[in-house]
Design a protein around this motif. Sequence first.
Motif, short mmCIF file in Angstrom:
data_model
loop_
_atom_site.label_atom_id
_atom_site.label_comp_id
_atom_site.label_asym_id
_atom_site.label_seq_id
_atom_site.Cartn_x
_atom_site.Cartn_y
_atom_site.Cartn_z
N ALA A 1 0.84 -1.19 0.00
CA ALA A 1 0.00 0.00 0.00
C ALA A 1 0.88 1.24 0.00
CB ALA A 1 -0.91 0.00 1.22
N LEU A 2 0.29 2.37 -0.43
CA LEU A 2 0.97 3.66 -0.38
C LEU A 2 0.42 4.43 0.83
CD1 LEU A 2 2.88 5.70 -1.84
CD2 LEU A 2 0.86 6.57 -3.03
N ALA A 3 1.30 5.04 1.62
CA ALA A 3 0.87 5.68 2.86
C ALA A 3 1.57 7.02 3.05
CB ALA A 3 1.16 4.78 4.06
N LYS B 1 -9.73 22.27 9.84
CA LYS B 1 -9.34 21.53 8.63
C LYS B 1 -7.86 21.67 8.31
CE LYS B 1 -13.58 20.16 7.77
NZ LYS B 1 -14.00 18.75 7.87
N ASP B 2 -7.04 22.21 9.24
CA ASP B 2 -5.60 22.28 9.00
C ASP B 2 -5.02 20.88 8.91
OD1 ASP B 2 -4.24 25.16 9.35
OD2 ASP B 2 -6.09 25.10 10.52
N THR B 3 -4.18 20.66 7.90
CA THR B 3 -3.62 19.34 7.64
C THR B 3 -2.17 19.47 7.22
OG1 THR B 3 -5.79 18.63 6.82
CG2 THR B 3 -3.92 17.19 6.35
N HIS B 4 -1.30 18.66 7.81
CA HIS B 4 0.11 18.61 7.43
C HIS B 4 0.46 17.17 7.09
CE1 HIS B 4 4.38 19.47 7.27
NE2 HIS B 4 4.58 18.43 8.06
N VAL B 5 1.12 16.98 5.94
CA VAL B 5 1.41 15.63 5.44
C VAL B 5 2.91 15.47 5.26
CG1 VAL B 5 0.98 13.99 3.59
CG2 VAL B 5 -0.79 15.62 4.24
N THR B 6 3.43 14.33 5.67
CA THR B 6 4.86 14.06 5.53
C THR B 6 5.08 12.55 5.38
OG1 THR B 6 7.03 14.47 6.54
CG2 THR B 6 5.22 13.90 8.03
N ASN B 7 6.30 12.18 5.00
CA ASN B 7 6.76 10.80 5.03
C ASN B 7 5.94 9.86 4.13
OD1 ASN B 7 8.39 8.65 5.78
ND2 ASN B 7 7.26 8.24 7.68
N LEU B 8 5.96 10.10 2.80
CA LEU B 8 5.39 9.13 1.87
C LEU B 8 6.18 7.83 1.95
CD1 LEU B 8 3.75 11.51 0.73
CD2 LEU B 8 4.25 10.65 -1.56
N GLN B 9 5.47 6.70 1.97
CA GLN B 9 6.14 5.43 2.19
C GLN B 9 5.29 4.29 1.65
OE1 GLN B 9 5.55 4.58 6.68
NE2 GLN B 9 4.85 6.70 6.37
N ARG B 10 5.90 3.12 1.50
CA ARG B 10 5.17 1.89 1.17
C ARG B 10 5.04 1.05 2.44
NH1 ARG B 10 4.52 1.69 -4.44
NH2 ARG B 10 2.81 0.29 -3.89
N VAL B 11 3.86 0.50 2.67
CA VAL B 11 3.59 -0.29 3.87
C VAL B 11 2.88 -1.57 3.44
CG1 VAL B 11 3.46 1.75 5.36
CG2 VAL B 11 1.37 0.84 4.30
N PRO B 12 2.87 -2.58 4.30
CA PRO B 12 2.13 -3.81 3.98
C PRO B 12 0.64 -3.52 3.83
CG PRO B 12 3.66 -4.19 5.80
CD PRO B 12 3.65 -2.71 5.56
#
Length: 498
Positions: A471-473, A483-494
């Motif tokens: 999966a992509l996470a 509704k404030d949102t911060h996104v980091t650390n794109l990764q592949r997970v099981p």
Amino acid sequence: MVTMTNHIHSYSLQAFPTEKILKEFKPVRGFVARGAIELPPGQEELLRIAKRNRKDDELGWQDPVVLPDVRPLFDAIAKRLGYDPALLAEGKGDTGKPGHDWFTYGHNGGFPLLIRWKPGQGSLLLSIAVTPSQHDSVLIVSVLADEAGRDTLLQVADVLQGIEVTSEQPETIDITVGDTLQKVKIASLGQGTTWFVDCPQILFGLPENRQLNALRRRELERLAFSLPLTIKTPEEIQKERSHWTDFRPPGPNELRIERFLETTLDFGPDEPISESIIKEIYRESCDLAGSAMSFAMDEALGAKNCGEVRASQQLIWKEKLDVEATERRNKLHREANGVEYSGRKREIRRVSLGADVRVTPSDILRDTRPVAKMSGGNLDTSVDLLENLFREIYRLSDANCVSVIENQRQKPTLPIRGEAILPPLAKQYEDTVIEYRRVEDLKSPYASAHRGLPVRVDKRLIVWRDGDTQALAADFFHLPATKDTHVTNLQRVPIPKS
């Protein structure tokens, strides 16, 4: 070298009340000052060598650290407002003036510093950060003030501007502070110190007698300490811009706003600026100060640590380039730009991306393209995993969309389940590649930065499709109230288990 812990006893950045600030703080004016940090003899050259060798051999060199002594800045603020400078340096709330609070939060006992300042009824956020440049280290001071704190910002803006190298012959202007007029001096930044290359700036053309007319004088008094100002004769401006092709400086008592609302506006000697443009200039000043704060905080917290970002950047250039890797990276940039900059003008950005997101290695991005599938009895294509991930991110901050978290957690108290009895032919119309999403709580939350404020990244968004091996996470912080949102650390997970 100066040791900050000798005189700054700040709280940790992790103790900063970010959610309270995001809900309650409404900035109306912003200001940024930027000045070089003077180091002892010989240290500047050693600093350049350390930076160069750190880039060539990351394993053999530690990142150099510059710790400025900001006591003179605190002392100047204290003198202007009648505070106790020792209490400001302590940063525990007391200022020595009843009703005025000053709380200092620092990163690992040093920089950046983030200060919650309540001068009576108003509120200000003051950020003090060190950022390395190619030749020296620079101190960046950024301030945001709400409506009630605007007067305090104007009271100390010239003090903060003191860290900059400014041109000679400063202009003396009257700043309206409450019911009084305060005379302050304001000057153009010195040649070679203009750091605001891509942001809007305001140019005033001085006549030969170096006296603005009454209209321009009133406008200067209203626009001072908002966007960067240049107040010089046309000849002086032309000399500084001599490398610009076909550049025409503003004439005597003319006013120009450059790179403003994606254009340049010129006003004749007797042509006033409208109130709507002045309000937009104030809004731009908030955006400029907020961006400076975000840059400073990203340097400290943007991707768990800056070493990971640099390692990822170096990894990208060592990767094997092929059609899929190139297409996926371009797709990542398009999706990232779309979610982060959507609606940026005229409204507050609610989504921010960690410094690591745009330098995600291609190995994580591979196998996220759409695949062929059967759906409704027809040949179709599945969702693009990258596109799907960012679509769910956008939902988190879009008031018109149902949040993926709220959609997942809102369950009836009495769930009713059922089953459909379908004819055998219906099997042919099934979707052969169904998409899934899930939000999980992180077992080990960590700190990152959103809009210049420290946040606690404690959730993970996961998307996948039938047939995917992984999966992509992405990890994220989300405040439902705003509704404030911060996104980091794109990764592949099981693939999550049902």
